[in-house]
Design a protein around this motif. Structure first.
Motif, PDB file in Angstrom:
ATOM      1  N   GLU A  89      -0.380 -10.883  -3.336  1.00 60.31           N
ATOM      2  CA  GLU A  89       0.225 -10.125  -2.240  1.00 60.31           C
ATOM      3  C   GLU A  89      -0.827  -9.518  -1.326  1.00 60.31           C
ATOM      4  O   GLU A  89      -0.655  -9.485  -0.106  1.00 60.31           O
ATOM      5  N   LEU A  90      -1.922  -9.015  -1.879  1.00 60.53           N
ATOM      6  CA  LEU A  90      -2.987  -8.446  -1.049  1.00 60.53           C
ATOM      7  C   LEU A  90      -3.604  -9.493  -0.123  1.00 60.53           C
ATOM      8  O   LEU A  90      -3.838  -9.228   1.058  1.00 60.53           O
ATOM      9  N   LYS A  92      -2.153 -12.293   0.907  1.00 57.88           N
ATOM     10  CA  LYS A  92      -1.145 -12.675   1.902  1.00 57.88           C
ATOM     11  C   LYS A  92      -1.054 -11.644   3.024  1.00 57.88           C
ATOM     12  O   LYS A  92      -0.993 -11.993   4.196  1.00 57.88           O
ATOM     13  N   VAL A  93      -1.044 -10.372   2.670  1.00 58.40           N
ATOM     14  CA  VAL A  93      -0.969  -9.318   3.683  1.00 58.40           C
ATOM     15  C   VAL A  93      -2.206  -9.368   4.580  1.00 58.40           C
ATOM     16  O   VAL A  93      -2.090  -9.279   5.812  1.00 58.40           O
ATOM     17  N   ARG A  96      -2.032 -12.581   6.909  1.00 59.29           N
ATOM     18  CA  ARG A  96      -0.969 -12.524   7.911  1.00 59.29           C
ATOM     19  C   ARG A  96      -1.210 -11.410   8.934  1.00 59.29           C
ATOM     20  O   ARG A  96      -0.897 -11.560  10.108  1.00 59.29           O
ATOM     21  N   ARG A  97      -1.782 -10.299   8.489  1.00 56.67           N
ATOM     22  CA  ARG A  97      -2.144  -9.238   9.444  1.00 56.67           C
ATOM     23  C   ARG A  97      -3.257  -9.714  10.366  1.00 56.67           C
ATOM     24  O   ARG A  97      -3.269  -9.411  11.559  1.00 56.67           O
TER      25      ARG A  97
END
Length: 151
Positions: A89-90, A92-93, A96-97
């Motif tokens: 998740e880290l 991916k964030v 995408r950011r």
């Protein structure tokens, strides 16, 4: 003759407007969707590799491939799920950011479908007002027939 002069003036105005407007069209919804989906795929691939590398760095072993396998302890399976999920998740964030930030820097606008976050300036906050409860009146109780039973 006057008609030709008006036509040439009109053509000159159109040419001036065309020169003033940018020749390229700003990227739209389709371009953003492609970038967003592409970044999600890249993030998924990077995240999986990053979680395996982190697990090997911490434990010195290969990550468990199956949490159901009898040789894998429950604690190890749970730790792999927590660490792996958090790292995935880290990553991916972050990816995408980064994609959204690149979009803003290159186009000057937020990505399509993304709304700006509105902040309330200091001093304009309204304090919540507690409403007084309505007084209860026993004498104004509504009579309900058996047929509708208050529906």
């Amino acid at each position: 003759m006057a008609k030709k002069k008006k036509q040439s003036e009109h053509a000159d105005k159109l040419a001036a407007e065309a020169a003033a407007t940018p020749a390229t069209k700003s990227p739209g919804k389709g371009a953003w969707r492609l970038m967003d989906k592409g970044s999600a795929i890249v993030a998924g691939l990077l995240a999986q590799r990053a979680s395996v590398i982190a697990w090997r760095a911490v434990t010195g072993k290969k990550p468990p491939t199956s949490g159901r396998h009898p040789e894998v302890t429950t604690g190890e399976a749970v730790a792999w799920a927590v660490v792996g999920g958090a790292i995935i998740e880290l990553v991916k964030v972050a990816v995408r950011r980064g994609t959204a930030t690149y979009w803003v820097r290159s186009t000057g606008n937020l990505p399509p479908g993304m709304k700006p976050i509105v902040t309330v300036p200091k001093g304009n906050e309204k304090e919540p007002v507690l409403a007084d409860p309505a007084p209860e009146r026993a004498s104004t109780k509504k009579k309900v027939s058996r047929r509708n039973r208050g529906r």
